[in-house]
Design a protein around this motif. Structure first.
Motif, mmCIF file in Angstrom:
data_model
loop_
_atom_site.group_PDB
_atom_site.id
_atom_site.type_symbol
_atom_site.label_atom_id
_atom_site.label_comp_id
_atom_site.label_asym_id
_atom_site.label_seq_id
_atom_site.Cartn_x
_atom_site.Cartn_y
_atom_site.Cartn_z
ATOM 1 N N SER A 164 44.874 40.896 38.419
ATOM 2 C CA SER A 164 45.521 40.860 39.732
ATOM 3 C C SER A 164 44.816 39.865 40.648
ATOM 4 O O SER A 164 45.457 39.108 41.383
ATOM 5 C CB SER A 164 45.510 42.251 40.369
ATOM 6 O OG SER A 164 46.308 43.152 39.635
ATOM 7 N N LEU A 165 43.493 39.854 40.604
ATOM 8 C CA LEU A 165 42.725 38.896 41.389
ATOM 9 C C LEU A 165 42.969 37.469 40.894
ATOM 10 O O LEU A 165 43.162 36.541 41.692
ATOM 11 C CB LEU A 165 41.239 39.236 41.325
ATOM 12 C CG LEU A 165 40.806 40.506 42.056
ATOM 13 C CD1 LEU A 165 39.418 40.936 41.601
ATOM 14 C CD2 LEU A 165 40.812 40.283 43.564
ATOM 15 N N ALA A 166 42.973 37.296 39.570
ATOM 16 C CA ALA A 166 43.189 35.964 39.002
ATOM 17 C C ALA A 166 44.575 35.428 39.335
ATOM 18 O O ALA A 166 44.765 34.217 39.517
ATOM 19 C CB ALA A 166 42.982 36.000 37.486
ATOM 20 N N ALA A 167 45.555 36.332 39.420
ATOM 21 C CA ALA A 167 46.918 35.906 39.749
ATOM 22 C C ALA A 167 47.004 35.310 41.146
ATOM 23 O O ALA A 167 47.954 34.584 41.460
ATOM 24 C CB ALA A 167 47.880 37.098 39.632
ATOM 25 N N GLU A 176 24.552 34.099 50.416
ATOM 26 C CA GLU A 176 24.514 35.505 50.812
ATOM 27 C C GLU A 176 25.648 35.906 51.748
ATOM 28 O O GLU A 176 25.886 37.087 51.965
ATOM 29 C CB GLU A 176 23.186 35.827 51.503
ATOM 30 C CG GLU A 176 22.010 35.985 50.559
ATOM 31 C CD GLU A 176 21.973 37.342 49.870
ATOM 32 O OE1 GLU A 176 23.022 38.013 49.796
ATOM 33 O OE2 GLU A 176 20.895 37.711 49.387
ATOM 34 N N ASP A 177 26.343 34.935 52.338
ATOM 35 C CA ASP A 177 27.269 35.283 53.422
ATOM 36 C C ASP A 177 28.724 34.951 53.118
ATOM 37 O O ASP A 177 29.508 34.688 54.021
ATOM 38 C CB ASP A 177 26.844 34.579 54.715
ATOM 39 C CG ASP A 177 26.772 33.063 54.573
ATOM 40 O OD1 ASP A 177 26.954 32.563 53.440
ATOM 41 O OD2 ASP A 177 26.538 32.382 55.586
ATOM 42 N N LEU A 178 29.105 34.986 51.834
ATOM 43 C CA LEU A 178 30.500 34.721 51.464
ATOM 44 C C LEU A 178 31.212 36.033 51.142
ATOM 45 O O LEU A 178 30.814 36.768 50.235
ATOM 46 C CB LEU A 178 30.580 33.785 50.253
ATOM 47 C CG LEU A 178 31.992 33.488 49.748
ATOM 48 C CD1 LEU A 178 32.827 32.803 50.825
ATOM 49 C CD2 LEU A 178 31.943 32.625 48.494
ATOM 50 N N PHE A 179 32.264 36.326 51.905
ATOM 51 C CA PHE A 179 33.069 37.531 51.712
ATOM 52 C C PHE A 179 34.541 37.131 51.621
ATOM 53 O O PHE A 179 34.974 36.187 52.276
ATOM 54 C CB PHE A 179 32.884 38.505 52.881
ATOM 55 C CG PHE A 179 31.498 39.063 53.011
ATOM 56 C CD1 PHE A 179 31.192 40.326 52.529
ATOM 57 C CD2 PHE A 179 30.497 38.323 53.622
ATOM 58 C CE1 PHE A 179 29.908 40.844 52.663
ATOM 59 C CE2 PHE A 179 29.214 38.834 53.759
ATOM 60 C CZ PHE A 179 28.917 40.092 53.274
ATOM 61 N N ILE A 180 35.295 37.864 50.814
ATOM 62 C CA ILE A 180 36.740 37.643 50.694
ATOM 63 C C ILE A 180 37.473 38.841 51.287
ATOM 64 O O ILE A 180 37.162 39.991 50.957
ATOM 65 C CB ILE A 180 37.156 37.469 49.222
ATOM 66 C CG1 ILE A 180 36.461 36.262 48.588
ATOM 67 C CG2 ILE A 180 38.678 37.300 49.106
ATOM 68 C CD1 ILE A 180 36.694 36.140 47.096
ATOM 69 N N ASP A 181 38.445 38.563 52.142
ATOM 70 C CA ASP A 181 39.319 39.601 52.666
ATOM 71 C C ASP A 181 40.424 39.828 51.637
ATOM 72 O O ASP A 181 41.251 38.949 51.403
ATOM 73 C CB ASP A 181 39.909 39.155 54.005
ATOM 74 C CG ASP A 181 40.755 40.237 54.671
ATOM 75 O OD1 ASP A 181 41.137 41.200 53.984
ATOM 76 O OD2 ASP A 181 41.044 40.097 55.877
ATOM 77 N N LEU A 182 40.440 40.997 50.995
ATOM 78 C CA LEU A 182 41.361 41.264 49.892
ATOM 79 C C LEU A 182 42.680 41.904 50.311
ATOM 80 O O LEU A 182 43.459 42.328 49.460
ATOM 81 C CB LEU A 182 40.684 42.162 48.848
ATOM 82 C CG LEU A 182 39.523 41.535 48.068
ATOM 83 C CD1 LEU A 182 38.937 42.547 47.092
ATOM 84 C CD2 LEU A 182 39.969 40.279 47.319
ATOM 85 N N ARG A 183 42.968 41.947 51.608
ATOM 86 C CA ARG A 183 44.220 42.565 52.042
ATOM 87 C C ARG A 183 45.437 41.943 51.369
ATOM 88 O O ARG A 183 46.340 42.640 50.907
ATOM 89 C CB ARG A 183 44.380 42.432 53.557
ATOM 90 C CG ARG A 183 43.563 43.393 54.384
ATOM 91 C CD ARG A 183 43.856 43.176 55.862
ATOM 92 N NE ARG A 183 43.079 44.059 56.719
ATOM 93 C CZ ARG A 183 41.860 43.770 57.161
ATOM 94 N NH1 ARG A 183 41.292 42.627 56.813
ATOM 95 N NH2 ARG A 183 41.213 44.616 57.951
ATOM 96 N N ALA A 184 45.484 40.595 51.324
ATOM 97 C CA ALA A 184 46.648 39.919 50.771
ATOM 98 C C ALA A 184 46.789 40.159 49.272
ATOM 99 O O ALA A 184 47.890 40.098 48.720
ATOM 100 C CB ALA A 184 46.561 38.413 51.045
ATOM 101 N N VAL A 185 45.682 40.445 48.593
ATOM 102 C CA VAL A 185 45.700 40.660 47.138
ATOM 103 C C VAL A 185 46.006 42.110 46.800
ATOM 104 O O VAL A 185 46.814 42.409 45.917
ATOM 105 C CB VAL A 185 44.355 40.245 46.514
ATOM 106 C CG1 VAL A 185 44.371 40.473 44.997
ATOM 107 C CG2 VAL A 185 44.032 38.800 46.834
ATOM 108 N N LEU A 186 45.353 43.032 47.517
ATOM 109 C CA LEU A 186 45.424 44.451 47.167
ATOM 110 C C LEU A 186 46.341 45.273 48.056
ATOM 111 O O LEU A 186 46.747 46.371 47.684
ATOM 112 C CB LEU A 186 44.014 45.071 47.240
ATOM 113 C CG LEU A 186 42.906 44.437 46.402
ATOM 114 C CD1 LEU A 186 41.588 45.121 46.724
ATOM 115 C CD2 LEU A 186 43.216 44.532 44.920
ATOM 116 N N GLY A 187 46.630 44.743 49.242
ATOM 117 C CA GLY A 187 47.325 45.561 50.221
ATOM 118 C C GLY A 187 46.398 46.613 50.801
ATOM 119 O O GLY A 187 46.844 47.606 51.388
ATOM 120 N N THR A 188 45.090 46.425 50.623
ATOM 121 C CA THR A 188 44.074 47.361 51.099
ATOM 122 C C THR A 188 43.031 46.603 51.893
ATOM 123 O O THR A 188 42.651 45.489 51.516
ATOM 124 C CB THR A 188 43.382 48.058 49.901
ATOM 125 O OG1 THR A 188 44.357 48.763 49.132
ATOM 126 C CG2 THR A 188 42.311 49.031 50.368
#
Length: 327
Positions: A253-256, A13-25
């Protein structure tokens, strides 16, 4: 160390990914694919079966039946196997091969309905098959994920509180809309508590859930050709519709960057990125998106070149390292 007696007792329940490096967001992705069913649907399946047992709807000779595009079918097959029950999943040709094989491996019967309904989807046809099956014998028990309050209650009790614990200052929550169980459960949780959280539903273009025009949809998961009974827009603040090519692009984009997710996740990430860019330009609100599953079950579809060409033509996918150049 976790010790369990049933597969549905384990879920990360407590796994989160910070997507800044992937999305720039600035966007955090809550990963719901780390359980024995491989998706967020395990919580709904366990809650709906448990409620049916408490209400005396399931007996020793009962046969569970449900309409599903894949993930809930896998989850119910797992719960039914644990309970020693038979299960029939009614699906359609868009259900990926991996999900069909998983359900059969768990002892489920998989029925593929190939007649499209008037909206160009299969949901009405699937539900009609389920109704006819239930009318043929009282042994069949339809859980009806599209109207069953146990569907949203599972996320009211588990998914939303987990997000609130990890992000007490949450400002925006993005949830994909399929049956809308996850969406409605999370929305009710935050709104009932008066939390200042903007709830944004993410749907697929071609879905009729929020009054859209029905169109062809090839990616299973989000979107419907029949409005689910669980939908209640009064709990929501906004809705984003994502074209399927954008879903594909987000997945690749995520897979890359090494994150292999399913089509529903691609839809939610794409919609969240666009919404944040429009509503919070140059800002970084505390935003979370829910990822329903991982990508292994989509290797023969959204990650397969031939399938992509057949259904979407040429897409300008993210560049990958040249695998022909080896050290």
């Amino acid at each position: 160390m976790p010790v369990i007696k049933a597969p549905q007792e384990f879920n990360v329940e407590d796994l989160f990914i910070d997507l800044r490096a992937v999305l720039g967001t600035a966007l955090y992705l809550k990963c719901e694919g780390f359980n024995f069913a491989g998706s967020v649907k395990l919580k709904a399946a366990a809650e709906m079966v448990a409620a049916a047992e408490r209400d005396g709807l399931i007996g020793r000779d009962s046969v569970l039946v449900e309409s599903s595009s894949g993930n809930l079918g896998v989850a119910l097959a797992m719960v039914a196997a644990d309970r020693g029950l038979r299960f029939v999943c009614v699906t359609d040709p868009r259900c990926n091969t991996a999900s069909r094989r998983l359900m059969r491996s768990l002892g489920a019967e998989v029925v593929i309905v190939e007649t499209q309904d008037s909206n160009g989807g299969y949901l009405n046809s699937r539900i009609s098959y389920v109704r006819d099956l239930c009318a043929s014998s009282p042994r069949y028990v339809w859980l009806n994920q599209y109207a069953n309050p146990g569907n949203w209650r599972a996320h009211y009790l588990h998914t939303a509180p987990a997000i609130a614990r990890s992000f007490p200052d949450l400002e925006v929550l993005f949830v994909g809309a399929g049956t809308t169980g996850t969406l409605m459960g999370c929305a009710r949780y935050f709104k009932e508590r008066g939390a200042p959280v903007t709830i944004v539903a993410v749907d697929a273009v071609g879905s009729v859930t929020f009054g859209g025009i029905p169109e062809r949809r090839m990616v299973p998961g989000l979107g419907t050709s029949v409005r689910p009974e669980l939908v209640d827009e009064s709990w929501l603040d906004d809705v984003v519709h994502v074209p399927e090519p954008d879903t594909i692009m987000a997945c690749h984009s995520l897979a890359a960057r090494g994150f292999l997710f399913g089509g529903s996740t691609g839809t939610v990430v794409s919609g969240a990125s666009r919404w944040l860019a429009e509503k919070y330009p140059g800002e970084e609100p505390v935003a979370v998106a829910v990822s329903p599953d991982l990508g292994e079950r989509y290797l023969d579809s959204i990650y397969e070149e031939g399938w992509l060409r057949e259904h979407f033509g040429r897409l300008d996918l993210p560049d990958r390292p040249d695998r022909s150049e080896r050290p």
